[in-house]
Write an enzyme that holds these catalytic residues in place. Structure first.
Site, mmCIF file in Angstrom:
data_model
loop_
_atom_site.group_PDB
_atom_site.id
_atom_site.type_symbol
_atom_site.label_atom_id
_atom_site.label_comp_id
_atom_site.label_asym_id
_atom_site.label_seq_id
_atom_site.Cartn_x
_atom_site.Cartn_y
_atom_site.Cartn_z
ATOM 1 N N LYS A 65 -11.841 -91.229 -78.086
ATOM 2 C CA LYS A 65 -11.307 -91.854 -79.305
ATOM 3 C C LYS A 65 -11.786 -91.105 -80.541
ATOM 4 O O LYS A 65 -10.996 -90.748 -81.413
ATOM 5 C CB LYS A 65 -11.738 -93.333 -79.399
ATOM 6 N N ARG A 69 -11.935 -104.707 -80.713
ATOM 7 C CA ARG A 69 -12.558 -104.591 -79.397
ATOM 8 C C ARG A 69 -12.581 -105.912 -78.653
ATOM 9 O O ARG A 69 -13.114 -105.964 -77.544
ATOM 10 C CB ARG A 69 -14.012 -104.169 -79.596
ATOM 11 N N ARG A 86 -22.911 -85.769 -74.382
ATOM 12 C CA ARG A 86 -22.456 -85.819 -75.784
ATOM 13 C C ARG A 86 -23.606 -85.600 -76.757
ATOM 14 O O ARG A 86 -24.709 -86.095 -76.575
ATOM 15 C CB ARG A 86 -21.817 -87.173 -76.071
ATOM 16 N N ARG A 131 -27.017 -89.902 -78.733
ATOM 17 C CA ARG A 131 -27.010 -91.308 -79.118
ATOM 18 C C ARG A 131 -27.899 -92.123 -78.194
ATOM 19 O O ARG A 131 -27.935 -91.889 -77.002
ATOM 20 C CB ARG A 131 -25.575 -91.853 -79.075
ATOM 21 N N ARG A 166 -22.045 -100.599 -71.185
ATOM 22 C CA ARG A 166 -20.897 -100.484 -72.096
ATOM 23 C C ARG A 166 -19.587 -100.523 -71.313
ATOM 24 O O ARG A 166 -18.599 -101.093 -71.778
ATOM 25 C CB ARG A 166 -20.998 -99.185 -72.914
HETATM 26 P P1 AP5 Z 1 -15.800 -89.195 -77.740
HETATM 27 O O1 AP5 Z 1 -14.596 -88.705 -78.484
HETATM 28 O O2 AP5 Z 1 -17.097 -89.246 -78.473
HETATM 29 O O3 AP5 Z 1 -15.466 -90.580 -77.029
HETATM 30 P P2 AP5 Z 1 -15.242 -92.026 -77.664
HETATM 31 O O4 AP5 Z 1 -14.082 -92.619 -76.938
HETATM 32 O O5 AP5 Z 1 -15.165 -91.961 -79.153
HETATM 33 O O6 AP5 Z 1 -16.570 -92.699 -77.138
HETATM 34 P P3 AP5 Z 1 -17.632 -93.655 -77.850
HETATM 35 O O7 AP5 Z 1 -18.811 -93.675 -76.912
HETATM 36 O O8 AP5 Z 1 -17.890 -93.242 -79.260
HETATM 37 O O9 AP5 Z 1 -16.905 -94.969 -77.795
HETATM 38 P P4 AP5 Z 1 -17.544 -96.319 -77.882
HETATM 39 O O10 AP5 Z 1 -16.307 -97.113 -78.059
HETATM 40 O O11 AP5 Z 1 -18.429 -96.713 -76.777
HETATM 41 O O12 AP5 Z 1 -18.573 -96.173 -79.112
HETATM 42 P P5 AP5 Z 1 -18.493 -96.630 -80.627
HETATM 43 O O13 AP5 Z 1 -19.205 -95.626 -81.434
HETATM 44 O O14 AP5 Z 1 -17.108 -97.016 -81.017
HETATM 45 O O15 AP5 Z 1 -15.963 -88.272 -76.429
HETATM 46 C C1 AP5 Z 1 -17.081 -88.440 -75.561
HETATM 47 C C2 AP5 Z 1 -17.632 -87.071 -75.142
HETATM 48 O O16 AP5 Z 1 -16.655 -86.405 -74.327
HETATM 49 C C3 AP5 Z 1 -17.936 -86.116 -76.306
HETATM 50 O O17 AP5 Z 1 -19.082 -85.388 -75.992
HETATM 51 C C4 AP5 Z 1 -16.703 -85.196 -76.362
HETATM 52 O O18 AP5 Z 1 -17.037 -83.929 -76.893
HETATM 53 C C5 AP5 Z 1 -16.332 -85.127 -74.879
HETATM 54 N N1 AP5 Z 1 -14.896 -84.968 -74.645
HETATM 55 C C6 AP5 Z 1 -13.868 -85.631 -75.255
HETATM 56 N N2 AP5 Z 1 -12.691 -85.248 -74.736
HETATM 57 C C7 AP5 Z 1 -12.991 -84.342 -73.764
HETATM 58 C C8 AP5 Z 1 -12.206 -83.598 -72.840
HETATM 59 N N3 AP5 Z 1 -10.871 -83.696 -72.821
HETATM 60 N N4 AP5 Z 1 -12.832 -82.782 -71.972
HETATM 61 C C9 AP5 Z 1 -14.173 -82.670 -71.974
HETATM 62 N N5 AP5 Z 1 -14.986 -83.343 -72.818
HETATM 63 C C10 AP5 Z 1 -14.396 -84.168 -73.702
HETATM 64 O O19 AP5 Z 1 -19.338 -97.986 -80.572
HETATM 65 C C11 AP5 Z 1 -20.724 -97.978 -80.300
HETATM 66 C C12 AP5 Z 1 -21.266 -99.396 -80.340
HETATM 67 O O20 AP5 Z 1 -21.030 -99.990 -81.640
HETATM 68 C C13 AP5 Z 1 -20.615 -100.384 -79.364
HETATM 69 O O21 AP5 Z 1 -21.206 -100.314 -78.076
HETATM 70 C C14 AP5 Z 1 -20.898 -101.716 -80.072
HETATM 71 O O22 AP5 Z 1 -22.233 -102.119 -79.891
HETATM 72 C C15 AP5 Z 1 -20.713 -101.364 -81.539
HETATM 73 N N6 AP5 Z 1 -19.330 -101.565 -81.997
HETATM 74 C C16 AP5 Z 1 -18.477 -100.608 -82.446
HETATM 75 N N7 AP5 Z 1 -17.294 -101.146 -82.766
HETATM 76 C C17 AP5 Z 1 -17.379 -102.484 -82.516
HETATM 77 C C18 AP5 Z 1 -16.474 -103.554 -82.619
HETATM 78 N N8 AP5 Z 1 -15.215 -103.392 -83.031
HETATM 79 N N9 AP5 Z 1 -16.909 -104.800 -82.260
HETATM 80 C C19 AP5 Z 1 -18.183 -104.996 -81.841
HETATM 81 N N10 AP5 Z 1 -19.092 -104.005 -81.700
HETATM 82 C C20 AP5 Z 1 -18.702 -102.756 -82.043
#
Ligand code: AP5
Length: 208
Positions: A13, A88, A122, A153, A164
């Site tokens: 994402k 979410r 990552r 992270r 997660r």
């Molecule tokens: P990346 O693009 O970083 O993946 P992502 O889908 O953004 O993953 P996140 O871990 O950031 O999602 P998340 O939803 O768990 O975390 P968030 O920060 O939103 O890609 C991952 C890795 O793969 C990278 O190293 C990238 O380089 C690599 N990659 C990508 N594509 C690739 C490919 N094609 N081939 C090879 N490698 C590749 O949320 C974190 C925390 O915040 C949550 O757990 C929660 O506690 C809180 N939070 C956030 N939003 C909310 C909400 N709306 N409600 C409640 N709590 C929330």
């Protein structure tokens, strides 16, 4: 265009939202990044969010809804935005529908086994939000975009990644049916390279 990026942790994402933000010149609104910045700045929001994020749990709906509502009211969102990681839960989606008009919910889909490999390698820049993977960094430890130090992270440890994924399946995956029933869902399988997946993302959004 007002876009939601759905999908499990590690599906890409953030990676695709950042690319699309530059291509379409609309902001990426990542609730995860906003919460991590608040933790870094030790604000009231950050102190509240830290425990939830470190355990891989969701921050309470009312807190996240409040920060997104405030953010979408800002001037730079008037031409469109990419919501990365929000909504979410179904209550978050229902609240969003009260203050935003969404064009499309894009579901980035990926199997758990691949996710674990992506998240454990990552590295992120806490200053500008850029995301990298150790497999392409060639030992580099600073951010190519802003020069700040890259870090792992706290929620990218094996146990927290597993939690997660469990939280995603229970609380966020129901949004796939939610947006499908509204005729707003498009799905991209993210099994290819970043470039291949990004072409598929653009195609699904009709911005080829
Ligand atoms: P990346 O693009 O970083 O993946 P992502 O889908 O953004 O993953 P996140 O871990 O950031 O999602 P998340 O939803 O768990 O975390 P968030 O920060 O939103 O890609 C991952 C890795 O793969 C990278 O190293 C990238 O380089 C690599 N990659 C990508 N594509 C690739 C490919 N094609 N081939 C090879 N490698 C590749 O949320 C974190 C925390 O915040 C949550 O757990 C929660 O506690 C809180 N939070 C956030 N939003 C909310 C909400 N709306 N409600 C409640 N709590 C929330």
């Amino acid at each position: 265009m007002n876009i939601i990026f759905l999908g499990p942790p590690g599906a890409g994402k953030g990676t695709h939202a950042q690319k699309l933000m530059n291509e379409l010149e609309i902001p990426q609104i990542s609730t995860g990044d906003m919460l991590r910045q608040a933790i870094k700045a030790e604000t009231e929001l950050g102190i509240l969010a830290k425990g939830f994020i470190d355990r891989g749990e969701l921050v309470p709906d009312e807190v996240v809804i409040g920060i997104v509502k405030e953010r979408l009211a800002q001037q730079d969102c008037q031409k469109g935005y990419i919501l990365d990681g929000f909504p979410r839960t179904v209550p978050q989606a229902e609240a969003l529908s009260q203050f935003a008009k969404i064009d499309c919910a894009l579901n980035l889909s990926l199997a758990d086994e691949v996710i674990i490999g992506r998240l454990s390698g990552r590295r992120v820049c806490l200053k500008c939000g850029a995301t990298y993977h150790t497999s392409t960094l060639n030992g580099r430890t600073d951010c190519a975009a802003c020069g700040d130090e890259l870090v792992q992270r706290k929620d990218d440890t094996p146990e927290t990644i597993q939690n997660r994924l469990t939280v995603y399946a229970a609380q966020t995956a129901p949004l796939i049916d939610y947006y499908q029933e509204k005729g707003m869902l498009r799905t991209v399988e993210c099994t290819g390279t970043v470039e291949e997946n990004h072409r598929a993302v653009r195609k699904a959004l009709g911005v080829e």
